[in-house]
Design a protein around this motif. Sequence first.
Motif, short mmCIF file in Angstrom:
data_model
loop_
_atom_site.label_atom_id
_atom_site.label_comp_id
_atom_site.label_asym_id
_atom_site.label_seq_id
_atom_site.Cartn_x
_atom_site.Cartn_y
_atom_site.Cartn_z
N LYS A 13 0.87 -1.39 -0.04
CA LYS A 13 0.15 -0.04 0.02
C LYS A 13 0.97 1.28 -0.03
O LYS A 13 2.07 1.26 0.59
CB LYS A 13 -0.93 0.11 1.31
N TYR A 14 0.30 2.45 -0.77
CA TYR A 14 1.02 3.62 -0.68
C TYR A 14 1.00 4.22 0.69
O TYR A 14 0.20 4.02 1.71
CB TYR A 14 0.38 4.43 -1.60
N SER A 15 2.15 5.13 0.93
CA SER A 15 2.26 5.74 2.30
C SER A 15 1.00 6.86 2.42
O SER A 15 0.52 6.86 3.56
CB SER A 15 3.55 6.50 2.48
N ASN A 16 0.29 7.32 1.57
CA ASN A 16 -0.61 8.35 1.60
C ASN A 16 -2.11 7.78 1.34
O ASN A 16 -2.97 8.29 1.36
CB ASN A 16 -0.57 9.43 0.66
N SER A 17 -2.05 6.36 1.63
CA SER A 17 -3.35 5.55 1.32
C SER A 17 -3.51 4.53 2.15
O SER A 17 -2.65 3.90 2.85
CB SER A 17 -3.50 5.22 -0.18
N SER A 18 -4.74 4.30 2.67
CA SER A 18 -5.15 3.21 3.45
C SER A 18 -5.55 1.93 2.91
O SER A 18 -5.77 0.77 3.27
CB SER A 18 -6.19 3.51 4.47
N LYS A 19 -5.67 2.11 1.33
CA LYS A 19 -6.15 1.13 0.65
C LYS A 19 -5.10 0.11 0.03
O LYS A 19 -3.79 0.84 -0.01
CB LYS A 19 -6.68 1.55 -0.94
N ILE A 20 -5.26 -1.04 -0.06
CA ILE A 20 -4.12 -2.02 -0.14
C ILE A 20 -4.16 -1.89 -1.87
O ILE A 20 -5.30 -2.39 -2.54
CB ILE A 20 -4.51 -3.48 0.15
N SER A 21 -3.13 -1.84 -2.52
CA SER A 21 -2.79 -1.51 -3.77
C SER A 21 -2.80 -2.83 -4.56
O SER A 21 -2.98 -3.23 -5.57
CB SER A 21 -1.97 -0.68 -4.37
N LEU A 22 -1.86 -3.74 -3.94
CA LEU A 22 -1.39 -5.32 -4.33
C LEU A 22 -1.91 -6.01 -3.20
O LEU A 22 -1.64 -5.76 -1.93
CB LEU A 22 -0.10 -5.11 -4.91
N ASP A 23 -2.82 -7.03 -3.49
CA ASP A 23 -3.08 -7.93 -2.37
C ASP A 23 -2.77 -9.56 -2.82
O ASP A 23 -3.36 -10.12 -3.76
CB ASP A 23 -4.70 -7.58 -2.51
N GLN A 24 -1.99 -10.06 -2.10
CA GLN A 24 -1.48 -11.42 -2.06
C GLN A 24 -1.23 -11.85 -3.63
O GLN A 24 -1.78 -12.58 -4.19
CB GLN A 24 -2.75 -12.13 -1.55
N VAL A 25 -0.15 -11.19 -4.02
CA VAL A 25 0.32 -11.26 -5.40
C VAL A 25 1.33 -12.54 -5.54
O VAL A 25 2.22 -12.32 -4.42
CB VAL A 25 1.02 -10.17 -6.03
N ASN A 26 0.98 -13.54 -6.15
CA ASN A 26 1.90 -14.62 -6.51
C ASN A 26 2.14 -14.47 -7.95
O ASN A 26 1.42 -14.81 -8.78
CB ASN A 26 1.34 -15.84 -6.05
N LEU A 27 3.66 -14.34 -8.24
CA LEU A 27 4.00 -14.17 -9.56
C LEU A 27 5.49 -14.25 -9.84
O LEU A 27 6.22 -14.04 -9.01
CB LEU A 27 3.64 -12.82 -10.22
#
Length: 546
Positions: A13-27
Amino acid sequence: MVEIVHFENYSFKYSNSSKISLDQVNLSINKGDFTLIIGKTGSGKSTLLRQLKPELALGKSTNGQMTLFNGNDDQDFSRVAYISQFVDNQMVTETPRDEFHFVLENQGMGPDQIHSKIAEIASYFDIVDLMDLKEEELSGGQKQIINLAAALILNPEILLLDEPTSQLDPITSEKFFRMVEKINSDLGITIILVEHALEQAVFYVNRIVLIESGHIMMDETTDQGLRKLFTKDDYRNYLPQVDRLFLEDQLDEVFPTVKLPLTNRRMNNIISQQSQYLTYRDHVTHKVNESDNILELKRLTFRFEFNQPNILDDITFQLQKGKAYAILGPNGVGKTTLLKVITKQLEQLSGSIKLDGQNTKRLGQDFYAKVFVLPQNPALLFVTDTVKEEIQYQLSQNHAKVTDELVNEYLEKYQLTSLKDTSPYDISGGQQEYLALVIGLIKNPELLFLDEPTKGLDPNIKQRVAQMLREYLDGGGTILANSHDILFSARYFDYVSLMFDGRLGKFEPPIDFFPDKYFYTTEINKAARDYFPKALIWEDIVQNES
């Protein structure tokens, strides 16, 4: 296969956001892969890419881990190079030669080594003649090749490309991708590419990764990836037009061993064998009727310096009310300059510009009440701290009283509710483009001037934008746009023209403009013109009903 990038249950998540931008990425990405990452505007594509360049990802991992080169937490990110979509923001010096010197000197190299490295890179990229040109003398395509060369001069093992051709014309884009493919095949450099437009890029990649709301939804070989996208309603529009036609008309059942993507030559061969079962159907559903002129240019000329050649050379045309006009052409031929002169950001050398029959020089501030300009950098339009406040501010220019209810109504209408509390500077490039266009539509001017309005937009948002623009036109508005998006212009604009060398060709309906072009035309037209010369998009060729 040697694994070079690995994400395991990785969240960010970005520092200025409470939102998860990448979630449990497997790649996992292997050495030598040419991987294409696609997804909706704001889905997390660029965020995923930037994890490999931590100075660009201003936030923190909240779960899982990412490893490079089979390494550990102390990883060598200097072996990763990055090129963004913003062509003009990457050079930090005056000339390409200075740029390469700057990069190499920062690595502590001596004069002899620097000379050798520059000689090699300039020869490989065939840019010897560009080395001492100033940045302002380089076209957008030349700048992006310089950016690519500067990224490669330090021998990276991974090259990250974030929509690198979004500001390039189609011919220059193809040259850029061919150069990147050569780097991948000659040097074995791993390429990770983020793109919305698949028409060209899909021919060079060996796998397609789909990301949605920060989740990896698909990771397939190119052929299987394209076929899977066709089965997903939300992603069918992402398919290249020729592949879409092949699958929509069920030609895969006739040619079950054919691999995607299809070249135009292969599709032409398929159509030749199936032409008796196919027919042409014009996709245009609205009628273009004659109306009064709203804008008239007569013998417009402009140049930046007295002793320099004309950037705009004797341009004359008229725009009718309620119509949409697109100007195509290579980078650096004067398209943006033309919009700036018309909208009084630059003063013409000679000629006249009339809006509603009045010379724009005499209109004063009234001129700006009648028009809206969407610049190449949409962030220049933002004046507040949140998306909601941007909508509120623009509504306040039109309404005596602006209530929360009215603002929320517009946020919902334009599907911006989920972003309402986000800074307009923190949303993705495509979301900024869309927000800026919404601001223009709220203003409801007589004329919309749009400079590359579809860059950074995913195919579904492009459809939404097209519907918004058509409603604006039906309400009496008029549009003049510069565009590199041939498909969007062919599908949604009433008239199209080609600009070159400071001159503008005649505006023609797309069905008249594109069929006699070899390069500035759609892929469907290239593939099908021997049998269906007027076909421009996949919907134009359908199976016979009998």
